[in-house]
Write a protein that holds these residues in place. Sequence first.
Motif, PDB file in Angstrom:
ATOM      1  N   ARG A   8      11.229-126.056 -66.302  1.00 19.90           N
ATOM      2  CA  ARG A   8       9.912-125.453 -66.179  1.00 19.90           C
ATOM      3  C   ARG A   8       8.838-126.537 -66.208  1.00 19.90           C
ATOM      4  N   ALA A   9       7.726-126.229 -65.604  1.00 20.70           N
ATOM      5  CA  ALA A   9       6.606-127.164 -65.636  1.00 20.70           C
ATOM      6  C   ALA A   9       6.253-127.505 -67.077  1.00 20.70           C
ATOM      7  N   GLY A  10       5.978-128.773 -67.307  1.00 19.18           N
ATOM      8  CA  GLY A  10       5.688-129.244 -68.652  1.00 19.18           C
ATOM      9  C   GLY A  10       6.903-129.752 -69.391  1.00 19.18           C
ATOM     10  N   GLY A  11       8.071-129.502 -68.839  1.00 20.08           N
ATOM     11  CA  GLY A  11       9.304-129.932 -69.472  1.00 20.08           C
ATOM     12  C   GLY A  11       9.635-131.378 -69.188  1.00 20.08           C
ATOM     13  N   SER A  12      10.787-131.795 -69.704  1.00 17.61           N
ATOM     14  CA  SER A  12      11.230-133.181 -69.561  1.00 17.61           C
ATOM     15  C   SER A  12      12.641-133.228 -69.003  1.00 17.61           C
ATOM     16  N   LEU A  13      12.952-134.365 -68.410  1.00 18.21           N
ATOM     17  CA  LEU A  13      14.275-134.556 -67.826  1.00 18.21           C
ATOM     18  C   LEU A  13      14.564-136.045 -67.807  1.00 18.21           C
TER      19      LEU A  13
ATOM     20  N   ARG B 275       3.750-140.755 -67.543  1.00 16.81           N
ATOM     21  CA  ARG B 275       4.634-139.673 -67.982  1.00 16.81           C
ATOM     22  C   ARG B 275       6.088-139.944 -67.627  1.00 16.81           C
ATOM     23  N   THR B 276       6.350-141.161 -67.134  1.00 18.96           N
ATOM     24  CA  THR B 276       7.710-141.531 -66.736  1.00 18.96           C
ATOM     25  C   THR B 276       8.043-142.911 -67.276  1.00 18.96           C
ATOM     26  N   THR B 277       9.289-143.078 -67.726  1.00 18.70           N
ATOM     27  CA  THR B 277       9.756-144.368 -68.227  1.00 18.70           C
ATOM     28  C   THR B 277      11.085-144.712 -67.581  1.00 18.70           C
ATOM     29  N   ILE B 278      11.156-145.910 -67.020  1.00 23.23           N
ATOM     30  CA  ILE B 278      12.413-146.404 -66.475  1.00 23.23           C
ATOM     31  C   ILE B 278      12.972-147.448 -67.438  1.00 23.23           C
ATOM     32  N   SER B 279      14.276-147.425 -67.616  1.00 29.22           N
ATOM     33  CA  SER B 279      14.915-148.384 -68.519  1.00 29.22           C
ATOM     34  C   SER B 279      16.312-148.700 -68.005  1.00 29.22           C
ATOM     35  N   ARG B 280      16.854-149.821 -68.471  1.00 26.95           N
ATOM     36  CA  ARG B 280      18.190-150.197 -68.036  1.00 26.95           C
ATOM     37  C   ARG B 280      19.056-150.571 -69.226  1.00 26.95           C
ATOM     38  N   ASN B 281      20.344-150.342 -69.068  1.00 29.83           N
ATOM     39  CA  ASN B 281      21.335-150.724 -70.069  1.00 29.83           C
ATOM     40  C   ASN B 281      22.387-151.547 -69.337  1.00 29.83           C
ATOM     41  N   ASN B 282      22.257-152.852 -69.408  1.00 34.41           N
ATOM     42  CA  ASN B 282      23.163-153.720 -68.662  1.00 34.41           C
ATOM     43  C   ASN B 282      24.596-153.655 -69.177  1.00 34.41           C
ATOM     44  N   ALA B 283      24.760-153.341 -70.444  1.00 32.49           N
ATOM     45  CA  ALA B 283      26.114-153.245 -70.996  1.00 32.49           C
ATOM     46  C   ALA B 283      26.870-152.071 -70.374  1.00 32.49           C
ATOM     47  N   ARG B 284      26.117-151.055 -69.979  1.00 26.42           N
ATOM     48  CA  ARG B 284      26.745-149.865 -69.397  1.00 26.42           C
ATOM     49  C   ARG B 284      26.508-149.757 -67.898  1.00 26.42           C
TER      50      ARG B 284
ATOM     51  N   THR C 245      23.796-149.024 -66.280  1.00 24.77           N
ATOM     52  CA  THR C 245      23.063-147.795 -65.997  1.00 24.77           C
ATOM     53  C   THR C 245      21.560-148.031 -66.032  1.00 24.77           C
ATOM     54  N   VAL C 246      20.856-147.223 -65.280  1.00 23.36           N
ATOM     55  CA  VAL C 246      19.403-147.177 -65.310  1.00 23.36           C
ATOM     56  C   VAL C 246      18.997-145.731 -65.533  1.00 23.36           C
ATOM     57  N   ALA C 247      18.082-145.511 -66.446  1.00 26.32           N
ATOM     58  CA  ALA C 247      17.619-144.163 -66.760  1.00 26.32           C
ATOM     59  C   ALA C 247      16.178-143.993 -66.306  1.00 26.32           C
ATOM     60  N   LEU C 248      15.856-142.769 -65.923  1.00 31.82           N
ATOM     61  CA  LEU C 248      14.489-142.411 -65.556  1.00 31.82           C
ATOM     62  C   LEU C 248      14.116-141.192 -66.385  1.00 31.82           C
ATOM     63  N   GLN C 249      13.299-141.425 -67.399  1.00 32.99           N
ATOM     64  CA  GLN C 249      12.863-140.330 -68.264  1.00 32.99           C
ATOM     65  C   GLN C 249      11.532-139.806 -67.758  1.00 32.99           C
ATOM     66  N   MET C 250      11.497-138.521 -67.455  1.00 35.11           N
ATOM     67  CA  MET C 250      10.293-137.907 -66.911  1.00 35.11           C
ATOM     68  C   MET C 250       9.798-136.814 -67.850  1.00 35.11           C
ATOM     69  N   ASN C 251       8.539-136.890 -68.205  1.00 36.82           N
ATOM     70  CA  ASN C 251       7.908-135.912 -69.092  1.00 36.82           C
ATOM     71  C   ASN C 251       6.794-135.180 -68.348  1.00 36.82           C
ATOM     72  N   SER C 252       6.321-134.112 -68.940  1.00 31.86           N
ATOM     73  CA  SER C 252       5.209-133.342 -68.372  1.00 31.86           C
ATOM     74  C   SER C 252       5.445-133.068 -66.893  1.00 31.86           C
ATOM     75  N   LEU C 253       6.620-132.582 -66.586  1.00 24.04           N
ATOM     76  CA  LEU C 253       6.988-132.372 -65.190  1.00 24.04           C
ATOM     77  C   LEU C 253       6.100-131.327 -64.528  1.00 24.04           C
ATOM     78  N   LYS C 254       5.851-131.547 -63.231  1.00 25.48           N
ATOM     79  CA  LYS C 254       5.001-130.659 -62.442  1.00 25.48           C
ATOM     80  C   LYS C 254       5.806-130.114 -61.270  1.00 25.48           C
ATOM     81  N   PRO C 255       5.421-128.982 -60.723  1.00 26.25           N
ATOM     82  CA  PRO C 255       6.140-128.455 -59.545  1.00 26.25           C
ATOM     83  C   PRO C 255       6.202-129.472 -58.406  1.00 26.25           C
ATOM     84  N   GLU C 256       5.191-130.310 -58.276  1.00 22.21           N
ATOM     85  CA  GLU C 256       5.183-131.305 -57.202  1.00 22.21           C
ATOM     86  C   GLU C 256       6.168-132.450 -57.443  1.00 22.21           C
ATOM     87  N   ASP C 257       6.818-132.460 -58.609  1.00 22.61           N
ATOM     88  CA  ASP C 257       7.879-133.431 -58.856  1.00 22.61           C
ATOM     89  C   ASP C 257       9.212-132.960 -58.271  1.00 22.61           C
TER      90      ASP C 257
END
Length: 123
Positions: A13-18, A66-75, A77-89
């Motif tokens: 839902r809008a306003g949520g995180s993923l 409202r978005t943070t990108i991070s990496r874990n070289n040991a694994r 992986t790269v993560a993209l944390q998104m907050n305050s999501l909008k329908p246009e996302d």
Amino acid sequence: QVQLVESGGDLVRAGGSLTLSCAASGLPFEVRAVGWFRQAPGKEREFVAAISWTSTKLYSDSVKGRTTISRNNARNTVALQMNSLKPEDTAVYYCAARATGTAVTTSENYNYWGQGTQVTVSS
């Protein structure tokens, strides 16, 4: 063989995180830049965020703050944390890796791509 596999897409839902995740294999991940792009129906693919091998981060204006990108070289992986999501996302989100370590915003400078993961934000 280089493989990038995205996961974490969902209906929220809008306003949520993923948090999206990109798992890489077949390349020296720790010295490569990784980016996230997205493509909404009927629109061109657009830059979302990128992280260099030294963890320098770039964000598009549309997600900055409202978005943070991070990496874990040991694994590998790269993560993209998104907050305050909008329908246009709402879009298919793609992970991409470069053949070098510098993060850039242009999709044509990324050499490897994942298959994408769907993010849908309801109003």
